[in-house]
Design an enzyme around this catalytic site. Sequence first.
Site, PDB file in Angstrom:
ATOM      1  N   CYS A   1      11.917  11.532  25.168  1.00  0.00           N
ATOM      2  CA  CYS A   1      13.273  11.009  25.033  1.00  0.00           C
ATOM      3  C   CYS A   1      14.239  12.175  24.943  1.00  0.00           C
ATOM      4  O   CYS A   1      13.863  13.276  24.558  1.00  0.00           O
ATOM      5  CB  CYS A   1      13.402  10.096  23.817  1.00  0.00           C
ATOM      6  SG  CYS A   1      13.312  10.926  22.247  1.00  0.00           S
TER       7      CYS A   1
ATOM      8  N   GLY B   1       7.270   9.714  45.787  1.00  0.00           N
ATOM      9  CA  GLY B   1       6.638  10.142  44.538  1.00  0.00           C
ATOM     10  C   GLY B   1       7.596  10.145  43.358  1.00  0.00           C
ATOM     11  O   GLY B   1       7.297   9.605  42.296  1.00  0.00           O
TER      12      GLY B   1
ATOM     13  N   GLY C   1      11.220   9.551  43.841  1.00  0.00           N
ATOM     14  CA  GLY C   1      12.264   8.575  44.113  1.00  0.00           C
ATOM     15  C   GLY C   1      11.854   7.166  43.698  1.00  0.00           C
ATOM     16  O   GLY C   1      12.712   6.332  43.374  1.00  0.00           O
TER      17      GLY C   1
ATOM     18  N   GLY D   1      10.117  23.707  40.655  1.00  0.00           N
ATOM     19  CA  GLY D   1      11.110  22.740  41.119  1.00  0.00           C
ATOM     20  C   GLY D   1      11.716  23.096  42.455  1.00  0.00           C
ATOM     21  O   GLY D   1      11.700  22.297  43.378  1.00  0.00           O
TER      22      GLY D   1
ATOM     23  N   SER E   1      13.278  12.799  51.180  1.00  0.00           N
ATOM     24  CA  SER E   1      12.871  14.210  51.078  1.00  0.00           C
ATOM     25  C   SER E   1      13.628  15.077  52.071  1.00  0.00           C
ATOM     26  O   SER E   1      13.037  15.765  52.913  1.00  0.00           O
ATOM     27  CB  SER E   1      11.357  14.343  51.264  1.00  0.00           C
ATOM     28  OG  SER E   1      10.714  14.135  50.036  1.00  0.00           O
ATOM     29  N   ALA E   2      14.946  15.066  51.921  1.00  0.00           N
ATOM     30  CA  ALA E   2      15.806  15.795  52.848  1.00  0.00           C
ATOM     31  C   ALA E   2      15.579  17.307  52.798  1.00  0.00           C
ATOM     32  O   ALA E   2      15.940  18.026  53.727  1.00  0.00           O
ATOM     33  CB  ALA E   2      17.261  15.479  52.530  1.00  0.00           C
TER      34      ALA E   2
HETATM   35  N1  LIG Z   1      16.369  17.633  41.120  1.00  0.00           N
HETATM   36  C1  LIG Z   1      15.434  16.893  40.618  1.00  0.00           C
HETATM   37  O1  LIG Z   1      15.129  16.933  39.431  1.00  0.00           O
HETATM   38  C2  LIG Z   1      14.733  15.933  41.521  1.00  0.00           C
HETATM   39  C3  LIG Z   1      14.070  14.880  40.958  1.00  0.00           C
HETATM   40  C4  LIG Z   1      13.441  14.008  41.814  1.00  0.00           C
HETATM   41  C5  LIG Z   1      13.474  14.189  43.178  1.00  0.00           C
HETATM   42  N2  LIG Z   1      14.126  15.230  43.714  1.00  0.00           N
HETATM   43  C6  LIG Z   1      14.173  15.422  45.175  1.00  0.00           C
HETATM   44  O2  LIG Z   1      14.204  14.119  45.756  1.00  0.00           O
HETATM   45  C7  LIG Z   1      13.460  14.095  46.978  1.00  0.00           C
HETATM   46  C8  LIG Z   1      12.419  13.019  46.949  1.00  0.00           C
HETATM   47  O3  LIG Z   1      11.310  13.377  46.147  1.00  0.00           O
HETATM   48  P1  LIG Z   1       9.948  12.538  46.245  1.00  0.00           P
HETATM   49  O4  LIG Z   1       8.928  13.228  45.408  1.00  0.00           O
HETATM   50  O5  LIG Z   1      10.230  11.115  45.948  1.00  0.00           O
HETATM   51  O6  LIG Z   1       9.596  12.714  47.803  1.00  0.00           O
HETATM   52  P2  LIG Z   1       8.640  11.866  48.786  1.00  0.00           P
HETATM   53  O7  LIG Z   1       8.486  12.669  50.020  1.00  0.00           O
HETATM   54  O8  LIG Z   1       7.428  11.410  48.046  1.00  0.00           O
HETATM   55  O9  LIG Z   1       9.516  10.537  49.133  1.00  0.00           O
HETATM   56  C9  LIG Z   1      10.598  10.503  50.050  1.00  0.00           C
HETATM   57  C10 LIG Z   1      10.755   9.063  50.555  1.00  0.00           C
HETATM   58  O10 LIG Z   1      11.888   8.954  51.395  1.00  0.00           O
HETATM   59  C11 LIG Z   1      11.557   8.084  52.483  1.00  0.00           C
HETATM   60  N3  LIG Z   1      12.463   8.374  53.605  1.00  0.00           N
HETATM   61  C12 LIG Z   1      12.459   9.470  54.398  1.00  0.00           C
HETATM   62  N4  LIG Z   1      13.445   9.411  55.301  1.00  0.00           N
HETATM   63  C13 LIG Z   1      14.116   8.249  55.073  1.00  0.00           C
HETATM   64  C14 LIG Z   1      15.227   7.641  55.682  1.00  0.00           C
HETATM   65  N5  LIG Z   1      15.882   8.218  56.699  1.00  0.00           N
HETATM   66  N6  LIG Z   1      15.646   6.455  55.203  1.00  0.00           N
HETATM   67  C15 LIG Z   1      14.999   5.835  54.181  1.00  0.00           C
HETATM   68  N7  LIG Z   1      13.920   6.391  53.577  1.00  0.00           N
HETATM   69  C16 LIG Z   1      13.491   7.596  54.007  1.00  0.00           C
HETATM   70  C17 LIG Z   1      10.118   8.369  52.771  1.00  0.00           C
HETATM   71  O11 LIG Z   1       9.480   7.315  53.472  1.00  0.00           O
HETATM   72  C18 LIG Z   1       9.549   8.579  51.359  1.00  0.00           C
HETATM   73  O12 LIG Z   1       9.059   7.396  50.801  1.00  0.00           O
HETATM   74  C19 LIG Z   1      12.909  15.481  47.148  1.00  0.00           C
HETATM   75  O13 LIG Z   1      13.744  16.221  48.009  1.00  0.00           O
HETATM   76  C20 LIG Z   1      12.935  16.048  45.743  1.00  0.00           C
HETATM   77  O14 LIG Z   1      12.991  17.469  45.732  1.00  0.00           O
HETATM   78  C21 LIG Z   1      14.752  16.122  42.893  1.00  0.00           C
END
Ligand SMILES: NC(=O)c1ccc[n+]([C@@H]2O[C@H](COP(=O)([O-])OP(=O)(O)OC[C@H]3O[C@@H](n4cnc5c(N)ncnc54)[C@H](O)[C@@H]3O)[C@@H](O)[C@H]2O)c1
Lengths: 560, 560
Positions: free
Chosen positions: A414, A176, A178, A496, A269-270
């Site tokens: 922006c 979503g 990433g 968040g 999504s660790a």
């Molecule tokens: N701090 C911030 O502002 C911020 C911004 C964006 C995202 N994030 C964090 O980033 C993470 C991702 O968010 P999201 O909404 O994209 O989540 P999501 O669950 O929609 O996507 C995670 C993706 O990782 C893939 N994946 C899982 N394990 C994998 C592996 N071992 N190897 C390769 N791919 C793998 C999944 O198939 C999935 O497509 C979340 O933990 C979120 O909290 C933080």
Amino acid sequence: MTDPRHNLRDIYPPTGPEISAKSWLTEAPMRMLMNNLHPDVAENPHELVVYGGIGRAARTWEDFDRIVESLKKLEADETLVVQSGKPVAIVKTHADAPRVLIANSNLVPHWATWDHFNELDRKGLAMYGQMTAGSWIYIGTQGIVQGTYETFAEAGRQHYGGDLTGRWILTAGLGGMGGAQPLAAIFAGASCLAVECDPDRIAFRLRTRYLDERAETLDEALAMIDRWNRAGEAKSVGLLGNAADIFPEIHARMKAGGLRPDIVTDQTSAHDPLNGYLPSGWTLAEARAKRETDPKAVEHAARASMKVHVQAMVDFWDDGVPTLDYGNNIRQVALEEGLENAFAFPGFVPAYIRPLFCRGIGPFRWCALSGDPEDIYKTDQAMKELFPDNTHLHQWLDMARDRIAFQGLPARICWIGLGERHRAGLKFNEMVASGELNAPIVIGRDHLDSGSVASPNRETEAMKDGSDAVSDWPLLNALVNTASGATWVSLHHGGGVGMGFSQHAGMVIVADGTPDAARRLERVLWNDPASGVWRHADAGYEDAIQCARDHGLNLPGILG
Amino acid sequence: MTDPRHNLRDIYPPTGPEISAKSWLTEAPMRMLMNNLHPDVAENPHELVVYGGIGRAARTWEDFDRIVESLKKLEADETLVVQSGKPVAIVKTHADAPRVLIANSNLVPHWATWDHFNELDRKGLAMYGQMTAGSWIYIGTQGIVQGTYETFAEAGRQHYGGDLTGRWILTAGLGGMGGAQPLAAIFAGASCLAVECDPDRIAFRLRTRYLDERAETLDEALAMIDRWNRAGEAKSVGLLGNAADIFPEIHARMKAGGLRPDIVTDQTSAHDPLNGYLPSGWTLAEARAKRETDPKAVEHAARASMKVHVQAMVDFWDDGVPTLDYGNNIRQVALEEGLENAFAFPGFVPAYIRPLFCRGIGPFRWCALSGDPEDIYKTDQAMKELFPDNTHLHQWLDMARDRIAFQGLPARICWIGLGERHRAGLKFNEMVASGELNAPIVIGRDHLDSGSVASPNRETEAMKDGSDAVSDWPLLNALVNTASGATWVSLHHGGGVGMGFSQHAGMVIVADGTPDAARRLERVLWNDPASGVWRHADAGYEDAIQCARDHGLNLPGILG
Ligand SMILES: NC(=O)c1ccc[n+]([C@@H]2O[C@H](COP(=O)([O-])OP(=O)(O)OC[C@H]3O[C@@H](n4cnc5c(N)ncnc54)[C@H](O)[C@@H]3O)[C@@H](O)[C@H]2O)c1
Ligand SMILES: NC(=O)c1ccc[n+]([C@@H]2O[C@H](COP(=O)([O-])OP(=O)(O)OC[C@H]3O[C@@H](n4cnc5c(N)ncnc54)[C@H](O)[C@@H]3O)[C@@H](O)[C@H]2O)c1
């Protein structure tokens, strides 16, 4: 029994210059509330969910209707008070006061857990506001592209003299949020190799033009990257695979003379080891089945893989490659799994965003209440004229116009800072006054901004003075914006990073073209970013102290 | 190294009609800050401690000086921002905005513990604001007498038709706050038997006229009570003894036909089993020694005694005697010691204070900036004329004048509610305008008020709908008061019950005799108590819903 949170209505904000409320200052929050629930904006509008899990715009549909009705009747000296998505009171205030005051999901600390929140939520006593869901200023995915872009661009400035041409970013996860990474990398001028274990995710990103190519093997992917780098082209490739395998492999090849990534990060999504991370050696189908039959085994294997994954990131870091955690908590898991130096590389805020926060720079955004895309294009142009030397801004505006579709009411985001925001606001107000724009402009920002959030695992991680958990700052930000005359102000908890882990404040102000609005815009759009500058100056950041001096801020306890 | 929190200066607020700030709206917070540190007001002014353990008025002496200096220079359209006792910024606002905005001791929930607070405090990054210490509206012990009086008086109204003549209250503890009980009982029209294990405490209360008599034996004490009851006299006696012995003994005698108390409560420091409660059978000297050599033994014995003590209170309750916990956590300890029905009797807020809160009634207070006691006597008189039928109020005002000495700037407290507070404010403003008073009046309240606090172990214990921990309400209270034009507004965490357990808001407004002040007074002193009425109406309290209807409040999501 009918579910007070479910409804099949589709909500669209009114557009155009006619209003049904008594003024633009009340029409604006009404349209923006509705825009948050627009079918193209909200993730699950029939359940009132805007984004971010269960981040809602109103507590129930009945509350939604009552808010709309209240805003339509609200007088110029009245204020609507909204408590966790429910319109509790209309009070008499004055013209310079906000028209709406909002508090969402706030809990006394000892009870500030998901368990207690969920209990209240089941009883109909709560609503999770996320950041911009419950404060009516969400504008779709443009925000996440921009935030990721700013992070990559700042990394480029810090490590590569501001030029990422011929360079590449290694990351994982095309979900979503990433999924914005490849596009953000290209906007920043770099190529991107994103490892993703789910072929459907790769296909989806290709279809929506957020990703350029796909690769089946690492050789194939690296060949593409090498070709683009040599050509000075910025393009992206999604590699089907598991990051826990691919990251160490790329590192090993690098040590043997292979391609060296210029930036390394990760957005799997660790944070959710059960559902969010595929263990190394597992198929997606296996993981899906085992989540039901043996969840502990999945978690165990995922955590072990994350340790390997983070070990590779630490190795890149140790070999001098700028490496960053993108707020998914993967370092914490690796640490718990016994990787002692898991926190060797920094989180994205201390590394790249904080220098911007020190100057009050953050996710400024605006929205055309007319519904007319031309209004936004005109403001894009105005921004370029206002800041003729900011090539970074010009690039972003062009790329955003070119590659990002509007969702709901046309909007733009922006990153600009203290000394800039109020000028943009005043300019938009003039354009409304002169009739150049078809209707007023709403100006706001994310709660993830310089002076508006306390969140020790994310925005305020590793503050120089150790004040990560001090939440006086966002509360003062809300009080100052209220005192300065923002059109609506909000105080939220848990956005968040979840219950217990953050407190943050929102601010929105309407440029309706009147001289009164100009006075308020000048104050609010100065004081709001300034609050971020003081917060960071107080923590001892030189950039912030310098910025405060340059802008003549009056900070008795800080500058003396 | 010099301690930034220690100083030998004595602080006295300026008095009289001449000001050194640019207006009364900035002179007022300056005088009130200084008044909080007046040697007759503060517990430990040289350390900046006002009351309540370590509740401070400013973070360091340097911060104190900078606040004063800032207030002297502050313009009519500027606002001073104070973060945990440090003046961080002066921002441009407008005439109708607060002149000071304050946030003290707020921490992101997951880190909201004493340990984390103390760590920040040691680094100079924090200040505990208590409730009115860090928000500059503490007025000495008059507040605690009044609060206790209101509790007893309300108990009298609920159980004895409003007449406590010939009745008596059994309690224990004559310490810092508990010492107000005998005087408060007498004010409420009841006699009082207070069990206290420390003869020095009894002597001190006799000397300051908070207590009338002392007794060495229970026979002696009960004989006095019996005599006073028969004579319809309200007087008080301190009985030297241990509550864990005396309470069961009185209960046993009652069952055998002896005197029956009309209200039972307790204010030993049960919240601190090591230092606050003397175990049964121990001498003070023994306890003092053992605290050093074997603290666990003291705690163990104290907790066992508390179980016996609470058992007696439950027995009184079961026999129909109104019994209440006064916020010292003694029920919780007894429960942990295995007394299953320890919570049989209620806390004082749900039992007696909440019905007042439902009507926006709470600890309204005001202070004469002139320093002239005559100004307060004139306002006392004005209050009587304004509320000619409120005999309860008249009694309080007479008794307070007669028995309670002013501390620092002359001040008065009384409990009034929605529909009354703004009238008092407007009246005082007229009296300033006409020259009847020698200088402006400052009007404020405790954070312990109807709409301004979320504190699940005290003020919001056992809310009807289970919303005890929802802290949207105090945050909205602060935002509404800011939007309405209070002169200073504050948001605190942890007051009264400690880190993690409460969030609360303060409000102060100045009646300087101008028409502008009148407009603001009318709004603020209406909206502030109204916020308590909505908070309780939303929770389903009939009294609050009725009060909202009676006063024509506009509550879309509550009244429909
Ligand atoms: N701090 C911030 O502002 C911020 C911004 C964006 C995202 N994030 C964090 O980033 C993470 C991702 O968010 P999201 O909404 O994209 O989540 P999501 O669950 O929609 O996507 C995670 C993706 O990782 C893939 N994946 C899982 N394990 C994998 C592996 N071992 N190897 C390769 N791919 C793998 C999944 O198939 C999935 O497509 C979340 O933990 C979120 O909290 C933080
Ligand atoms: N909820 C409220 O608003 C509120 C108001 C007032 C007090 N309180 C609570 O009441 C308690 C008392 O407060 P304080 O400031 O007076 O405390 P304090 O420590 O100054 O006084 C406690 C007194 O109890 C006496 N005592 C201890 N053990 C005793 C025993 N076994 N028998 C008889 N006397 C005994 C001590 O000698 C002392 O004089 C505290 O727990 C406080 O938190 C709550």
